[in-house]
Motif scaffolding. Structure first.
Motif, mmCIF file in Angstrom:
data_model
loop_
_atom_site.group_PDB
_atom_site.id
_atom_site.type_symbol
_atom_site.label_atom_id
_atom_site.label_comp_id
_atom_site.label_asym_id
_atom_site.label_seq_id
_atom_site.Cartn_x
_atom_site.Cartn_y
_atom_site.Cartn_z
ATOM 1 N N LEU A 109 25.073 93.767 72.196
ATOM 2 C CA LEU A 109 24.152 92.637 72.935
ATOM 3 C C LEU A 109 22.874 92.605 72.314
ATOM 4 C CD1 LEU A 109 23.822 91.710 76.232
ATOM 5 C CD2 LEU A 109 22.865 93.861 76.704
ATOM 6 N N SER A 110 22.410 93.477 71.708
ATOM 7 C CA SER A 110 21.046 93.361 70.919
ATOM 8 C C SER A 110 21.539 92.200 69.921
ATOM 9 C CB SER A 110 20.678 94.627 70.170
ATOM 10 O OG SER A 110 19.801 94.280 69.327
ATOM 11 N N LEU A 111 22.420 92.182 69.066
ATOM 12 C CA LEU A 111 22.697 90.884 68.299
ATOM 13 C C LEU A 111 22.790 89.683 68.937
ATOM 14 C CD1 LEU A 111 25.136 92.859 65.961
ATOM 15 C CD2 LEU A 111 23.001 92.093 65.311
ATOM 16 N N LEU A 112 23.468 89.777 70.005
ATOM 17 C CA LEU A 112 23.642 88.393 70.670
ATOM 18 C C LEU A 112 22.508 87.844 71.179
ATOM 19 C CD1 LEU A 112 26.708 88.891 72.592
ATOM 20 C CD2 LEU A 112 26.604 87.386 70.746
ATOM 21 N N GLU A 113 21.524 88.853 71.788
ATOM 22 C CA GLU A 113 20.187 88.407 72.310
ATOM 23 C C GLU A 113 19.310 87.877 71.386
ATOM 24 O OE1 GLU A 113 16.657 90.385 74.290
ATOM 25 O OE2 GLU A 113 18.154 90.424 75.905
ATOM 26 N N ASN A 114 19.183 88.413 70.301
ATOM 27 C CA ASN A 114 18.496 87.956 69.230
ATOM 28 C C ASN A 114 18.936 87.192 68.373
ATOM 29 O OD1 ASN A 114 16.206 89.684 70.349
ATOM 30 N ND2 ASN A 114 17.553 91.382 69.569
ATOM 31 N N SER A 115 20.252 86.567 68.557
ATOM 32 C CA SER A 115 20.823 85.673 67.406
ATOM 33 C C SER A 115 20.103 84.394 67.162
ATOM 34 C CB SER A 115 22.232 85.432 68.080
ATOM 35 O OG SER A 115 22.029 84.562 69.263
ATOM 36 N N ALA A 116 19.305 83.671 68.176
ATOM 37 C CA ALA A 116 18.350 82.840 67.769
ATOM 38 C C ALA A 116 17.434 83.055 66.637
ATOM 39 C CB ALA A 116 17.621 82.179 68.999
ATOM 40 N N ASP A 117 16.883 84.188 66.885
ATOM 41 C CA ASP A 117 15.831 84.817 65.686
ATOM 42 C C ASP A 117 16.566 84.911 64.365
ATOM 43 O OD1 ASP A 117 14.017 84.893 67.457
ATOM 44 O OD2 ASP A 117 14.274 87.006 67.954
#
Length: 153
Positions: A109-117
């Motif tokens: 979830l952390s990887l997905l949420e911050n994928s734009a960064d």
């Protein structure tokens, strides 16, 4: 004199309970207080990684506050205060798979949420930090699921 110390203790519990765990420490419930503090700081850390975990912070704070006040009521009624943990250790041992999937889910979830960064061309320390911590959570979850290899004799 007895009533005055009870009032002082009550005021101390009210004030200290605003930070989860401190009211429990004040009442001598060290194990329970430590678990509430760890819950709060873990929730703050997880919120730094995945913002939706901020939802859990007020829940932890209010539950800890009212729990400390309930233990204080037992103290005032001269009941024995038993330092029961919030989470029993056998709960953690029995549900290894659930804990492993929580680690994997949080890391993913952390990887997905911050994928734009992550897709930005410039890499700064904060993005790198989040990638590493997220990957570590996923790896820990996988290691828990796989378990230790059994040694052959």
């Amino acid at each position: 004199m007895e009533e005055r110390t009870l009032k002082k203790r009550k005021m101390g519990v009210y004030i200290l309970s605003f930070l989860p765990g401190l009211g429990h420490f004040y009442l001598g419930l060290m194990q329970r207080g430590l678990q509430f503090m760890l819950l709060l700081f873990c929730a703050i850390f997880m919120t730094h990684m995945v913002e939706m975990f901020a939802f859990f912070i007020p829940i932890i704070v209010f539950y800890s506050y009212f729990d400390a006040l309930q233990y204080h009521s037992k103290y005032r009624e001269n009941e024995e205060l038993i330092d029961e943990p919030v989470f029993k250790q056998n709960l953690i041992r029995v549900n290894k798979a659930v804990i492993a999937w929580i680690f994997i889910g949080f890391g993913g979830l952390s990887l997905l949420e911050n994928s734009a960064d992550y897709l930005q061309l410039s890499i700064d320390f904060n993005i790198l930090y989040k990638i590493i911590v997220s990957a570590v959570f996923v790896i820990i979850g996988i290691r828990i699921l796989i378990g230790k290899p059994k040694e052959e004799v």
